[in-house]
Motif scaffolding. Structure first.
Motif, PDB file in Angstrom:
ATOM      1  N   UNK A 106       0.828  -1.214   0.000  1.00  0.00           N
ATOM      2  CA  UNK A 106       0.000   0.000   0.000  1.00  0.00           C
ATOM      3  C   UNK A 106       0.861   1.262   0.000  1.00  0.00           C
ATOM      4  N   UNK A 107       1.818   1.336   0.925  1.00  0.00           N
ATOM      5  CA  UNK A 107       2.607   2.563   1.031  1.00  0.00           C
ATOM      6  C   UNK A 107       3.525   2.741  -0.183  1.00  0.00           C
ATOM      7  N   UNK A 108       4.139   1.668  -0.650  1.00  0.00           N
ATOM      8  CA  UNK A 108       5.015   1.798  -1.820  1.00  0.00           C
ATOM      9  C   UNK A 108       4.230   2.181  -3.069  1.00  0.00           C
ATOM     10  N   UNK A 109       3.016   1.670  -3.194  1.00  0.00           N
ATOM     11  CA  UNK A 109       2.174   2.054  -4.333  1.00  0.00           C
ATOM     12  C   UNK A 109       1.821   3.537  -4.271  1.00  0.00           C
ATOM     13  N   UNK A 110       1.550   4.017  -3.063  1.00  0.00           N
ATOM     14  CA  UNK A 110       1.258   5.441  -2.902  1.00  0.00           C
ATOM     15  C   UNK A 110       2.474   6.287  -3.292  1.00  0.00           C
ATOM     16  N   UNK A 111       3.674   5.857  -2.854  1.00  0.00           N
ATOM     17  CA  UNK A 111       4.882   6.612  -3.192  1.00  0.00           C
ATOM     18  C   UNK A 111       5.170   6.552  -4.684  1.00  0.00           C
TER      19      UNK A 111
END
Length: 144
Positions: A106-111
């Motif tokens: 989730x966080x890497x996709x957001x970044x």
């Protein structure tokens, strides 16, 4: 803009890999099943290999990378130790690891979406890290 987004994306990948390897380090000694332990060890090695690539790219930009957020790392450590203290089964470890993988994806996709101007090499590393996390979550479902 390209260089700034590239460095920022690489820093987030660096922090994510470090968080993942730290968590794997914390649970490996508790894993009872040899197949599960071997799988987590190979995942840790894959994360470390990718971190070496990240470090090489960060070195090119004369950047030292990023440590995981201390609050997030502390909360993760606390959750892991509390859960393992109550239930040290491989199932509990698989549950913890699945949660971590999902948060990483989730966080890497957001970044990846946030730093769209990053160079292709950095985006590729982020996508590979996301792929590692997705594959890991899928493969440890058998231990849930």
């Amino acid at each position: 803009m390209i260089e700034q987004d590239t460095i920022r994306l690489l820093r987030e990948c660096d922090a994510g890999v470090k968080m993942g390897t730290s968590t794997m380090d914390g649970v490996l000694s508790h894993v009872k099943g040899s197949a599960f332990r071997d799988y987590l060890s190979s995942c840790k090695a894959a994360h470390e290999a990718l971190d070496n690539e990240i470090q090489a790219l960060l070195d090119r930009y004369h950047d030292s990378g990023k440590e995981p957020n201390p609050l997030a790392k502390g909360m993760s450590w606390m959750k892991t130790n509390m859960k393992l203290g109550m239930d040290g089964s491989d199932q509990a470890i698989a549950d913890l690891m699945t949660d971590g993988c999902n948060m990483g994806v989730k966080s890497l996709s957001q970044y990846l979406n946030q730093y769209q101007a990053a160079d292709e090499a950095s985006k590729n590393i982020a996508k590979r890290l996301i792929g590692l996390e997705e594959q890991m979550a899928a493969n440890i479902r058998q231990y849930l």
